[in-house]
Design an enzyme around this catalytic site. Sequence first.
Site, PDB file in Angstrom:
ATOM      1  N   VAL A 364     -42.935 -22.225  -8.424  1.00 21.04           N
ATOM      2  CA  VAL A 364     -42.541 -23.787  -8.235  1.00 21.04           C
ATOM      3  C   VAL A 364     -41.197 -23.850  -7.380  1.00 21.04           C
ATOM      4  O   VAL A 364     -40.314 -23.318  -7.985  1.00 21.04           O
ATOM      5  CB  VAL A 364     -42.557 -24.422  -9.584  1.00 21.04           C
ATOM      6  CG1 VAL A 364     -42.042 -25.823  -9.205  1.00 21.04           C
ATOM      7  CG2 VAL A 364     -43.637 -24.192 -10.472  1.00 21.04           C
ATOM      8  N   CYS A 379     -28.012 -19.959   0.699  1.00 20.82           N
ATOM      9  CA  CYS A 379     -28.755 -20.113  -0.564  1.00 20.82           C
ATOM     10  C   CYS A 379     -29.992 -18.966  -0.468  1.00 20.82           C
ATOM     11  O   CYS A 379     -30.189 -18.532   0.596  1.00 20.82           O
ATOM     12  CB  CYS A 379     -29.312 -21.268  -0.597  1.00 20.82           C
ATOM     13  SG  CYS A 379     -30.615 -22.067   0.576  1.00 20.82           S
ATOM     14  N   GLU A 410     -35.511 -32.234  -1.612  1.00 23.47           N
ATOM     15  CA  GLU A 410     -34.386 -31.696  -0.730  1.00 23.47           C
ATOM     16  C   GLU A 410     -32.909 -31.849  -1.455  1.00 23.47           C
ATOM     17  O   GLU A 410     -32.768 -32.697  -2.011  1.00 23.47           O
ATOM     18  CB  GLU A 410     -34.579 -32.278   0.509  1.00 23.47           C
ATOM     19  CG  GLU A 410     -33.345 -31.606   1.487  1.00 23.47           C
ATOM     20  CD  GLU A 410     -33.493 -30.406   1.908  1.00 23.47           C
ATOM     21  OE1 GLU A 410     -32.780 -29.755   1.613  1.00 23.47           O
ATOM     22  OE2 GLU A 410     -34.926 -30.245   2.210  1.00 23.47           O
ATOM     23  N   ARG A 412     -31.951 -30.380  -4.356  1.00 25.55           N
ATOM     24  CA  ARG A 412     -32.114 -30.827  -5.711  1.00 25.55           C
ATOM     25  C   ARG A 412     -32.075 -32.203  -6.006  1.00 25.55           C
ATOM     26  O   ARG A 412     -31.570 -32.945  -6.898  1.00 25.55           O
ATOM     27  CB  ARG A 412     -30.716 -30.316  -6.362  1.00 25.55           C
ATOM     28  CG  ARG A 412     -30.132 -28.905  -6.445  1.00 25.55           C
ATOM     29  CD  ARG A 412     -29.381 -28.536  -7.632  1.00 25.55           C
ATOM     30  NE  ARG A 412     -28.579 -27.284  -6.835  1.00 25.55           N
ATOM     31  CZ  ARG A 412     -27.279 -27.285  -6.977  1.00 25.55           C
ATOM     32  NH1 ARG A 412     -26.477 -28.206  -7.015  1.00 25.55           N
ATOM     33  NH2 ARG A 412     -26.786 -26.147  -6.409  1.00 25.55           N
ATOM     34  N   ASP A 448     -27.550 -32.057 -10.545  1.00 24.94           N
ATOM     35  CA  ASP A 448     -29.087 -31.910 -10.077  1.00 24.94           C
ATOM     36  C   ASP A 448     -29.741 -33.093 -10.355  1.00 24.94           C
ATOM     37  O   ASP A 448     -29.794 -33.527 -11.787  1.00 24.94           O
ATOM     38  CB  ASP A 448     -29.596 -30.655 -10.929  1.00 24.94           C
ATOM     39  CG  ASP A 448     -30.601 -30.119 -10.408  1.00 24.94           C
ATOM     40  OD1 ASP A 448     -31.659 -30.993 -10.026  1.00 24.94           O
ATOM     41  OD2 ASP A 448     -31.061 -28.745 -10.656  1.00 24.94           O
ATOM     42  N   ARG A 450     -33.252 -33.154  -9.911  1.00 25.69           N
ATOM     43  CA  ARG A 450     -34.762 -32.774  -9.682  1.00 25.69           C
ATOM     44  C   ARG A 450     -35.521 -33.238 -11.347  1.00 25.69           C
ATOM     45  O   ARG A 450     -36.893 -33.582 -10.933  1.00 25.69           O
ATOM     46  CB  ARG A 450     -35.055 -31.450  -9.474  1.00 25.69           C
ATOM     47  CG  ARG A 450     -34.554 -30.966  -8.055  1.00 25.69           C
ATOM     48  CD  ARG A 450     -34.675 -29.799  -7.720  1.00 25.69           C
ATOM     49  NE  ARG A 450     -33.590 -28.931  -8.600  1.00 25.69           N
ATOM     50  CZ  ARG A 450     -33.228 -27.771  -8.555  1.00 25.69           C
ATOM     51  NH1 ARG A 450     -34.130 -26.672  -7.735  1.00 25.69           N
ATOM     52  NH2 ARG A 450     -32.242 -26.886  -9.191  1.00 25.69           N
ATOM     53  N   SER A 472     -39.089 -17.285 -10.831  1.00 24.09           N
ATOM     54  CA  SER A 472     -38.235 -18.177 -10.810  1.00 24.09           C
ATOM     55  C   SER A 472     -37.012 -17.829 -11.992  1.00 24.09           C
ATOM     56  O   SER A 472     -37.335 -17.286 -12.814  1.00 24.09           O
ATOM     57  CB  SER A 472     -38.960 -19.583 -11.216  1.00 24.09           C
ATOM     58  OG  SER A 472     -37.793 -20.516 -11.499  1.00 24.09           O
ATOM     59  N   LYS A 477     -37.237 -25.389 -15.056  1.00 26.80           N
ATOM     60  CA  LYS A 477     -38.458 -25.149 -14.617  1.00 26.80           C
ATOM     61  C   LYS A 477     -39.201 -24.643 -15.892  1.00 26.80           C
ATOM     62  O   LYS A 477     -40.244 -24.981 -16.312  1.00 26.80           O
ATOM     63  CB  LYS A 477     -38.999 -24.531 -13.371  1.00 26.80           C
ATOM     64  CG  LYS A 477     -38.257 -25.290 -12.230  1.00 26.80           C
ATOM     65  CD  LYS A 477     -38.367 -24.583 -11.120  1.00 26.80           C
ATOM     66  CE  LYS A 477     -37.720 -25.233  -9.621  1.00 26.80           C
ATOM     67  NZ  LYS A 477     -37.636 -24.462  -8.516  1.00 26.80           N
TER      68      LYS A 477
END
Length: 540
Positions: A364, A379, A410, A412, A448, A450, A472, A477
């Site tokens: 993801v 990153c 984009e 976070r 964050d 997200r 991940s 997530k």
Amino acid sequence: MATPVSDAVLTQILAQLDALQVSQQTLQAKVNPSPSRPLSTLHGSRDANDLLAQLDALSTRSSASPASSPGRVTTPIPPIGDAIMAAEGPTSSPHTGTSPAQGSPLSDKERERLLYPSRVLLTTYPDQHGIKPYPLQWGATDPSVRGPVICSRLPSTIKQRNAIGAHSGSYSIYRALAVAMGTLDPAHKPDYSKTEPAVSVPPQPSWSDPHKIVSFDPWGHLVPQVYRRELEELGLDVRPSIAVTRAHMKLSEIDETARKGLLEIDGKILLKSHPLVNADGTQSDADPGVEISISKAAVEPVWYLPGVAERFGISEGLLRRMYPELITRPDIKVFLPPIGNLTAYIFGNPAYLSDETKELTLRVHDECNGSDVFGSDICTCKPYLTYAIEECIRGAQRGGVGLVVYFRKEGRALGEVTKYLVYNLRKRGGDSADKYFKATELIAGVKDMRFQALMPDVLHWFGIKKIDNMVSMSDMKYNAIVQSGIPIIKRYDIPEHLLPPDSRVEIDAKIAAGYFTSGKQITEADLVKTVGRTWEETEH
């Protein structure tokens, strides 16, 4: 000398205000049963404000029209409903840019009158004349019982719409601009023949669970097929919100991995590319590399508000405050927000996604344009994505299936401008791992946004019941997926040799913050020692 306002007129205005206040408070109570608030603070109370302004103007009017009689008000008091009249659609073809009668170019004012001949619809109310939303029962097993999602404001549909918002997510603004410029006929009827999914994504038990999928329409790719009657017989403007197709993926990083012999060219999932061509048109002897056979689905956001509110643990009334018309239409439960969509990339047989006997590899990934597209080395986004694709290929070649889900979140979900401001702060303020998250919080107020609570919906759409390999390090997530009922057997972190030169700050900060790692544990004391390069080091 001020013209007096008759008692009858003042009584009429006050009566309208009282009626509107009762109506607003009733609507507010339906979506958020909290103590009443003053009318002037309620969302969607434009009409109340207008009437209050009229009352103020009448009370301070300094002169009367010559044609008026003493003690009478010459400006008519509009009925409350006039301020919220539904805007009818165009009666001609404004997209041509010419006057229907003369064939001459339209002025801006003429085009505006043709596109929007009535007053702008500021907001609507459930009890307005003629409003009757088409039945929609989220989570119904039968699509005909579930009903289509209708958000169109065309004259043929507006009073039957059962959703608020617009198709195409963040791109809906461009559609509105095209209509305004006259390049798109707002009454254009799409031709959906031959657009059916290139691969099958059949109904799953999760489609009929209103708690499993709340952020998009699981029937969105089958709209022309399952809602043919609504489209062809009833003339309703119903549109797909998902498209499923097939393609070949070409990445230079995968070419290099294949050249090293670390990926097998099997002619089915990983294929040799066609020969390259020289500048003079002749065939080149250079290695053309490889390409990946994939299936992919683009998914637009369609939010079932009760389910989204439940997922985030907030009241539906609080959630509705993000968009004014959601306040005044508590009878409508579906919202198409103007945010980015997601794309799912499938490696191997898509039918294996719902088959528990098949090995499933998942990544993801949240969008990072600077790294994913342009290769920024600050990153780990692009190398992690590339590594996940390689793992998906290997898993599919072992007889399983791979899935990469790419979300438009984009920076976070803080946006690219905020991300670059943070970069500037980091490089000017000492780019050490102990300051990594603090730099973002100083600018954005949060590290964050997200909020992965909605992310597992796409996994349930495919009927996924377990994940063998998750590429991940994110606990957000991982937790969201596991808490949604899908177990994860194995997790991968990014191999050390794939870390870009300037990304160590990010990785160490994340590990210290609790991200998954199979290697060395990082403590808070270690973070100050991890320092990124300065801008001066990049100036050669």
